[in-house]
Write an enzyme that holds these catalytic residues in place. Structure first.
Site, PDB file in Angstrom:
ATOM      1  N   ARG A 133       0.862  -1.185   0.000  1.00 20.58           N
ATOM      2  CA  ARG A 133       0.000   0.000   0.000  1.00 20.58           C
ATOM      3  C   ARG A 133       0.899   1.236   0.000  1.00 20.58           C
ATOM      4  NH1 ARG A 133      -3.720  -2.666  -1.429  1.00 20.58           N
ATOM      5  NH2 ARG A 133      -5.689  -3.035  -0.358  1.00 20.58           N
TER       6      ARG A 133
ATOM      7  N   HIS B 273      -1.700   0.729  -9.628  1.00 24.53           N
ATOM      8  CA  HIS B 273      -2.362  -0.198  -8.691  1.00 24.53           C
ATOM      9  C   HIS B 273      -3.101  -1.297  -9.457  1.00 24.53           C
ATOM     10  CE1 HIS B 273      -4.206  -0.522  -4.398  1.00 24.53           C
ATOM     11  NE2 HIS B 273      -4.225  -1.709  -4.996  1.00 24.53           N
TER      12      HIS B 273
HETATM   13  P1  NDP Z   1      -2.097 -11.719   4.553  1.00 22.63           P
HETATM   14  O1  NDP Z   1      -2.898 -11.161   5.654  1.00 22.63           O
HETATM   15  O2  NDP Z   1      -2.373 -13.115   4.086  1.00 22.63           O
HETATM   16  O3  NDP Z   1      -0.531 -11.664   4.932  1.00 22.63           O
HETATM   17  C1  NDP Z   1       0.054 -10.575   5.562  1.00 22.63           C
HETATM   18  C2  NDP Z   1       1.472 -10.942   5.958  1.00 22.63           C
HETATM   19  O4  NDP Z   1       2.114  -9.770   6.502  1.00 22.63           O
HETATM   20  C3  NDP Z   1       1.544 -12.025   7.056  1.00 22.63           C
HETATM   21  O5  NDP Z   1       2.620 -12.892   6.828  1.00 22.63           O
HETATM   22  C4  NDP Z   1       1.781 -11.198   8.307  1.00 22.63           C
HETATM   23  O6  NDP Z   1       2.473 -11.871   9.356  1.00 22.63           O
HETATM   24  C5  NDP Z   1       2.666 -10.098   7.760  1.00 22.63           C
HETATM   25  N1  NDP Z   1       2.657  -8.945   8.670  1.00 22.63           N
HETATM   26  C6  NDP Z   1       1.611  -8.169   9.036  1.00 22.63           C
HETATM   27  N2  NDP Z   1       2.014  -7.228   9.907  1.00 22.63           N
HETATM   28  C7  NDP Z   1       3.334  -7.433  10.111  1.00 22.63           C
HETATM   29  C8  NDP Z   1       4.306  -6.802  10.909  1.00 22.63           C
HETATM   30  N3  NDP Z   1       3.999  -5.755  11.699  1.00 22.63           N
HETATM   31  N4  NDP Z   1       5.563  -7.271  10.888  1.00 22.63           N
HETATM   32  C9  NDP Z   1       5.890  -8.349  10.113  1.00 22.63           C
HETATM   33  N5  NDP Z   1       5.007  -8.981   9.307  1.00 22.63           N
HETATM   34  C10 NDP Z   1       3.744  -8.529   9.320  1.00 22.63           C
HETATM   35  O7  NDP Z   1      -2.226 -10.700   3.323  1.00 22.63           O
HETATM   36  P2  NDP Z   1      -2.124 -10.995   1.754  1.00 22.63           P
HETATM   37  O8  NDP Z   1      -0.886 -11.742   1.488  1.00 22.63           O
HETATM   38  O9  NDP Z   1      -3.394 -11.551   1.237  1.00 22.63           O
HETATM   39  O10 NDP Z   1      -2.042  -9.489   1.186  1.00 22.63           O
HETATM   40  C11 NDP Z   1      -0.985  -8.640   1.573  1.00 22.63           C
HETATM   41  C12 NDP Z   1      -1.223  -7.224   1.094  1.00 22.63           C
HETATM   42  O11 NDP Z   1      -1.010  -7.112  -0.312  1.00 22.63           O
HETATM   43  C13 NDP Z   1      -2.633  -6.656   1.255  1.00 22.63           C
HETATM   44  O12 NDP Z   1      -2.910  -6.306   2.600  1.00 22.63           O
HETATM   45  C14 NDP Z   1      -2.543  -5.436   0.366  1.00 22.63           C
HETATM   46  O13 NDP Z   1      -1.935  -4.377   1.087  1.00 22.63           O
HETATM   47  C15 NDP Z   1      -1.587  -5.886  -0.738  1.00 22.63           C
HETATM   48  N6  NDP Z   1      -2.287  -6.094  -2.021  1.00 22.63           N
HETATM   49  C16 NDP Z   1      -1.960  -5.306  -3.080  1.00 22.63           C
HETATM   50  C17 NDP Z   1      -2.555  -5.484  -4.305  1.00 22.63           C
HETATM   51  C18 NDP Z   1      -2.131  -4.675  -5.480  1.00 22.63           C
HETATM   52  O14 NDP Z   1      -2.752  -4.788  -6.541  1.00 22.63           O
HETATM   53  N7  NDP Z   1      -1.094  -3.860  -5.380  1.00 22.63           N
HETATM   54  C19 NDP Z   1      -3.577  -6.512  -4.524  1.00 22.63           C
HETATM   55  C20 NDP Z   1      -3.836  -7.305  -3.343  1.00 22.63           C
HETATM   56  C21 NDP Z   1      -3.219  -7.085  -2.151  1.00 22.63           C
HETATM   57  P3  NDP Z   1       1.853 -13.196  10.042  1.00 22.63           P
HETATM   58  O15 NDP Z   1       2.102 -14.271   9.027  1.00 22.63           O
HETATM   59  O16 NDP Z   1       2.661 -13.362  11.250  1.00 22.63           O
HETATM   60  O17 NDP Z   1       0.401 -12.898  10.271  1.00 22.63           O
HETATM   61  C1  OXD Z   2      -6.490  -5.413  -2.887  1.00 25.90           C
HETATM   62  C2  OXD Z   2      -6.035  -4.476  -3.895  1.00 25.90           C
HETATM   63  O1  OXD Z   2      -6.205  -5.236  -1.690  1.00 25.90           O
HETATM   64  O2  OXD Z   2      -6.554  -4.492  -5.017  1.00 25.90           O
HETATM   65  O3  OXD Z   2      -7.160  -6.378  -3.279  1.00 25.90           O
HETATM   66  O4  OXD Z   2      -5.118  -3.703  -3.623  1.00 25.90           O
END
Ligand code: NDP
Ligand code: OXD
Length: 308
Positions: free
Chosen positions: A223, A271
């Site tokens: 993000r 995005h």
């Molecule tokens: P998940 O919730 O499955 O995974 C998040 C990961 O981040 C987990 O491994 C979590 O740790 C880790 N995490 C969260 N907070 C911390 C922290 N403070 N320190 C260390 N690690 C942390 O999310 P997704 O994989 O499904 O998606 C990730 C992100 O991708 C979304 O939230 C969004 O921001 C972005 N996204 C962007 C898109 C785009 O088009 N650019 C499209 C879709 C998503 P733990 O395993 O310990 O919980």
């Molecule tokens: C999502 C995105 O979070 O599109 O799905 O960024």
């Protein structure tokens, strides 16, 4: 009992068609034509209306149409209403494709060749074997894990960082704040796939860049507010960072004449790294509705205390 969709209208029309085929007994509405507000039990939104249960008193579940839910004001959704983010095969495959192309662009020096082409220069760069290129993914969730599983197949040296300990075959997994510096020190291409939370906002800053080896590159698919843009520009201009590929910015889009738009070592996409695919997303939402009615946990239900 009815379902309301409040996001991109063109995609909403696709959801409507799919609901008509796959769940003909569940009335489906497209915002703002929601009919009787008391009938709305399920809401799927990119941005829910403020205080949704005031408008829809019988709301049972709020679905995010995206994988991230940072755009939601969770304080407006009462604690008894579960919030479910999008985990579906289409969004995963899109992200794997995007990050793979970005890693290969950097790995095979395509940013440099683009700059050479502008100067009409024909000059080979030495090719580094994939096994000598160290990839590091911030965030080992659904997307980070899928990306690493694919990148491993190219032979890259793969590592990842998460909040709690994870195990992924062939990936050197690091967990927690104390492990961040060691993870960064071994990373040539850093990919951000973190959710945006108070703990991760601004994480990609000068302090973090300084812990990467000189010549490292950044792929930012999380993000926009994860990144301190001035710190990135300074790191690129000093040569400490080599390239940045940014799919998300803050704001989106960046204002006209923002220096990131024209920086020779920055590539920006609007995005589009990945998006929810209506056909696969509707199947997951319908499965979650089945689980909800059966009193089972839903796939992607968020932990409100962690904010993701
Ligand atoms: P998940 O919730 O499955 O995974 C998040 C990961 O981040 C987990 O491994 C979590 O740790 C880790 N995490 C969260 N907070 C911390 C922290 N403070 N320190 C260390 N690690 C942390 O999310 P997704 O994989 O499904 O998606 C990730 C992100 O991708 C979304 O939230 C969004 O921001 C972005 N996204 C962007 C898109 C785009 O088009 N650019 C499209 C879709 C998503 P733990 O395993 O310990 O919980
Ligand atoms: C999502 C995105 O979070 O599109 O799905 O960024």
């Amino acid at each position: 009992m009815a379902f309301l969709y409040k996001a991109d209208p063109a995609r909403g029309a696709q959801w409507a068609k799919l609901f008509a085929q796959k769940a003909p007994d569940l009335p489906f509405h497209l915002w703002p034509d929601f009919g009787d507000p008391a009938a709305i039990r399920y809401l799927a939104a990119w941005l829910p209306p403020d205080d949704p249960t005031r408008i829809f008193p019988n709301l049972e579940v709020v679905f995010s149409v995206g994988a991230g839910i940072d755009q939601f004001d969770l304080s407006g959704v009462p604690a008894h209403v579960p919030v479910v983010r999008m985990i579906e095969p289409g969004i995963v495959e899109g992200m794997v494709e995007y990050v793979t192309q970005a890693v290969l662009t950097i790995h095979r020096d395509l940013v440099d060749y683009g700059l050479q082409q502008q100067q009409q220069v024909w000059r080979e760069q030495p090719v580094k074997p994939a096994g000598e290129r160290r990839i590091g993914v911030l965030g080992l969730g659904v997307l980070g894990t899928a990306v690493l599983q694919r990148l491993r197949l190219f032979g890259f040296a793969c590592a990842g960082w998460s909040r709690s300990p994870r195990e992924i075959e062939g990936v050197d997994c690091h967990a927690g704040d104390d492990a961040l510096a060691g993870f960064l020190a071994r990373t040539d291409i850093l990919i951000c796939l973190l959710p945006l939370t108070p703990a991760t906002r601004g994480l990609l800053d000068a302090k973090l860049f300084a812990k990467l080896p000189r010549g490292a590159s950044l792929i930012q698919t999380g993000r926009g507010p994860h990144l301190n843009q001035q710190d990135l520009l300074a790191a690129l201009d000093s040569g400490h960072l080599q390239n940045a590929i940014l799919d998300v910015t803050d704001p989106e889009p960046l204002p006209a004449r923002h220096p990131l738009w024209t920086h020779p070592r920055v590539r920006i996409t609007p995005h589009i790294a990945s998006a929810t695919r209506p056909d696969t997303a509707v199947d997951v939402v319908l499965e979650n509705l089945r689980r909800h009615r059966a009193g089972l946990p839903m796939l992607g239900q968020i932990d409100r205390t962690q904010g993701y």
